[in-house]
Design a protein around this motif. Structure first.
Motif, PDB file in Angstrom:
ATOM      1  N   ASP A   1       0.871  -1.324  -0.003  1.00  0.00           N
ATOM      2  CA  ASP A   1       0.016  -0.076   0.003  1.00  0.00           C
ATOM      3  C   ASP A   1       0.856   1.076   0.036  1.00  0.00           C
TER       4      ASP A   1
ATOM      5  N   GLU B   1      -7.400  -4.242   4.120  1.00  0.00           N
ATOM      6  CA  GLU B   1      -8.337  -3.476   3.187  1.00  0.00           C
ATOM      7  C   GLU B   1      -9.368  -2.268   4.003  1.00  0.00           C
TER       8      GLU B   1
ATOM      9  N   LYS C   1      -7.561   0.357   5.309  1.00  0.00           N
ATOM     10  CA  LYS C   1      -7.359   1.195   3.930  1.00  0.00           C
ATOM     11  C   LYS C   1      -8.554   1.891   3.805  1.00  0.00           C
TER      12      LYS C   1
END
Length: 552
Positions: A47, A303, A306
Motif C-alpha cells: 500500500d 483493506e 485502508k
C-alpha cells in the motif's frame, strides 16, 4: 520433483533507493520463518508503494505474498494474489521480465497442486517466455515436464528432461533433480526399465550437497521403485523418507511417507503408523484451513483499515471544504454587509445634506417672503403715516389711528404666519426614526428597517399618529424593563396591510407583565384601528411583537 522460486531482492540495485520500512521488515520475517508476519508486512508495504507510485515494488510485494500463500497451502488465494501482481507489471519493460517469470511459475505450481495440469503447462510456458536467466529457465522447464509426467504423457516429459539435463551443471542439485525425474518418468513409462543406477547417482549428489528436499524426493522414487521388487528395500527407503520429512518439518512428505510405511510394514507396526498418519492428516488440514483464514483475515483487515483511512480522508476533506465554504460565505456576507452599510451611510449623508439644503432654502425663502411683507405692509404703511403727519396741517387723528391699527393687525397676522409656518418641516418617516433612535444608547442598539418615505404614502393621519404613540409607549417600556442590548423594528407593507415587527434580545416578558396597563393600552389602540397584536418569546428568550393593521 517440483521446484518454485522467488524474485526476492535480486534486482534491488536497479531500482534503489527504498523508502519503506515495512518492506525491509517483511524480508526479515521471511528469513525468520514467520509467514503470517511477513504476509502482513508485505501487504502494508504494498500500500505504501502504491501511494509512492512504485508499481514494480508493488508487484514484488504481491508476488512474495502469493508465494507465501502457496507455501502454506492456500492455493486459490495464491492464484488470486499472483494475478493481481500481474496488473502492476509492464510487458514492455525488460526490468519486469524476472517478475513476470516468477509470478507465472508460481501460478503454474498452484495449478499443479490443484491438479489442473494443462493450465499449469500454459503458465510455465509464459514463465519460460519471460525468463532471461538460464538456470531459472531450466527450472521452469523441469516443472513443465512434471506436468506431462502427471498427465502420463511420458514421451513429452522425457524429451524435455533429456533436453535440459545436459544444460544443468554436473554434480549440481539441479542436475540430480532432473536426472532423478527423467529416470522416474522412463520407469513409469516402462516398469522393466532399470532406473536404479540413475536414482542412486542422484541420491549420491544430494547427499554430498546436503540437499534434504532432494533427498526426500530420491527416497520417494526409490521406495516406489522397490515396492514391486524388494519390499524390505522399499520399507527401508520409506523409513529414510519419513526421517528426512521429519527433519525438514514437511507434513505433506511425512504423510506420504507414512502412507508408504502403512502399506509396506507388518500388521503390528501398521497401527502406530496409522494413528500418526491420522493425526498428521488432521493437523495438516487444520493448518491449511487456518492459513487460508489467516491470510483472508489479514487481507480483510488491511483493506478495511485502508477503507477506513480513505473514509477518514474523505471526511476530513469534506469538513475542510465545508469550513472553507463557511469562511467564504461568512466573508461574502461580511463584505456585503460592509458594502451595504457604506451605501446606507452614504445615502443617509446625502439625504441629510439634501434635507438640510432644502431646509436652508426654505428658511431663505421664508426670510425673503417675510422681509417683503414687512417692507410692503409695515415699512410702507409707516412711511405713509409719517408723510401724512409731516406734510398735512390738519391731521385726521382718527384716520391715522385707524391706519396704525390696520398695520398692527397686519403685522400680527405676519407674526401668526411665522408661528404657523414650520421652517424646518421633516417627513413622518424621519420623525418616527428620530423618535425611535432617541431610545438608543451605549448599552442598546436600535435597528430600523423598511421605514422608507414611500411606505407611509396614502396612510391616513390617525393611523400614523396611533402608530407613533404605540411605538413610543413600547420603547419607554423596553428601556425600563427589557435590559435589551439590541432592538430591531421592521415595517412591511403588502396586500393593503401594514405590518410592524419588533424583536429584542432582552429578558423577555412574563405572563403577569403581559397583563399590565401599558400593554393593554397599546393593544387597545391597535384594535381600535381594526388591527391585531401577537407576542412571542418567553422569559430569558427575548421578546417578539407582530402588529398587523389593515389599511382599507
Amino acid at each position: 520433483m517440483l521446484y518454485f522460486m522467488s524474485c526476492s531482492r535480486q534486482r534491488e540495485d536497479e531500482i534503489q533507493p527504498i523508502n519503506n520500512l515495512r518492506y525491509n521488515q517483511a524480508y526479515e520475517f521471511l528469513d525468520q520463518g514467520e509467514a503470517d508476519s511477513a504476509f502482513l508486512a508485505f501487504s502494508q508495504a504494498k500500500d505504501i508503494f502504491i501511494e509512492q507510485r512504485d508499481s514494480l515494488r508493488t508487484a514484488n510485494c504481491l508476488i512474495q505474498m502469493s508465494i507465501t500463500q502457496y507455501e502454506q497451502g492456500d492455493y486459490f488465494g495464491a492464484q488470486e494474489t499472483g494475478i493481481q501482481a500481474l496488473t502492476y507489471l509492464d510487458t514492455s519493460d525488460p526490468r519486469h521480465n524476472i517478475y513476470f517469470s516468477s509470478t507465472y511459475n508460481n501460478l503454474g505450481n498452484t495449478s499443479m497442486n490443484l491438479f489442473d495440469y494443462l493450465k499449469a503447462i500454459s503458465y510455465f510456458d509464459v514463465a519460460i517466455h519471460y525468463s532471461d536467466n538460464f538456470d531459472y529457465t531450466i527450472t521452469y522447464k523441469n516443472n513443465k515436464a512434471m506436468c506431462y509426467q502427471n498427465l502420463t504423457e511420458y514421451d513429452k516429459a522425457i524429451r524435455i528432461f533429456e533436453e535440459i539435463l545436459p544444460q544443468a551443471t554436473k554434480e549440481s542439485m539441479q542436475h540430480a533433480r532432473i536426472l532423478s525425474n527423467l529416470a522416474r518418468t522412463k520407469w513409469l513409462k516402462n516398469r522393466t526399465y532399470d532406473a536404479l543406477p540413475e536414482f542412486l547417482q542422484a541420491l549420491s549428489i544430494r547427499k554430498k550437497e546436503k540437499d534434504l528436499l532432494g533427498l526426500n524426493a530420491s527416497y520417494v522414487h526409490l521406495t516406489d521403485y522397490y515396492q514391486a521388487k524388494d519390499l524390505d528395500s522399499a520399507l527401508w527407503y520409506a523409513k529414510k523418507m519419513y526421517e528426512v520429512a521429519e527433519r525438514i518439518r514437511n507434513p505433506e512428505d511425512q504423510i506420504y511417507a507414512l502412507s508408504k510405511l502403512i502399506e509396506l510394514s507388518s500388521e503390528s507396526a501398521t497401527k502406530g503408523y496409522f494413528e500418526t498418519y491420522q493425526l498428521l492428516g488432521d493437523s495438516l488440514q487444520r493448518a491449511r484451513a487456518e492459513a487460508k483464514n489467516q491470510f483472508a483475515l489479514i487481507r480483510y483487515e488491511v483493506e478495511k483499515n485502508k477503507a477506513d483511512n480513505l473514509q477518514l480522508q474523505k471526511d476530513n476533506a469534506e469538513n475542510s471544504n465545508r469550513l472553507i465554504r463557511q469562511r467564504v460565505l461568512s466573508g461574502s456576507i461580511a463584505a456585503l454587509f460592509i458594502i451595504a452599510a457604506f451605501i446606507g451611510i452614504s445615502y443617509h449623508r446625502r439625504r441629510k445634506q439634501r434635507l438640510e439644503y432644502e431646509a436652508q432654502n426654505n428658511i431663505q425663502e421664508t426670510k425673503l417672503h417675510l422681509s417683503k411683507k414687512i417692507h410692503d405692509v409695515v415699512a410702507n404703511g409707516l412711511y405713509r403715516v409719517m408723510s401724512e403727519i409731516e406734510y398735512t396741517e390738519d391731521i385726521d387723528r382718527d384716520g391715522v389711528l385707524d391706519r396704525l391699527e390696520d398695520m398692527y393687525n397686519r403685522s400680527r397676522d405676519i407674526s401668526h404666519e411665522v408661528e404657523q409656518r414650520d421652517l424646518t418641516k421633516i417627513s413622518y418617516s424621519e420623525g418616527l426614526a428620530n423618535m425611535l433612535k432617541s431610545f438608543a444608547g451605549d448599552d442598546c442598539r436600535v435597528i430600523i428597517a423598511g421605514n422608507d418615505l414611500e411606505q407611509w404614502i396614502d396612510i391616513n393621519k390617525q393611523i400614523k399618529q396611533e402608530i407613533q404613540h404605540v411605538l413610543q409607549e413600547w420603547m419607554v417600556n423596553m428601556k425600563k424593563h427589557s435590559q435589551a442590548g439590541q432592538v430591531v423594528i421592521r415595517f412591511e407593507r403588502n396586500d393593503n396591510h401594514l405590518k410592524i415587527y419588533y424583536k429584542d434580545n432582552g429578558v423577555g416578558m412574563s405572563k403577569e407583565k403581559g397583563k399590565g396597563k401599558g400593554i393593554a393600552n397599546m393593544i387597545s389602540r391597535i384594535e381600535n384601528l381594526g388591527g391585531s397584536v401577537l407576542f412571542s418569546g418567553g422569559l430569558g428568550e427575548g421578546l417578539g411583537i407582530t402588529i398587523d393593521i389593515p389599511l382599507l
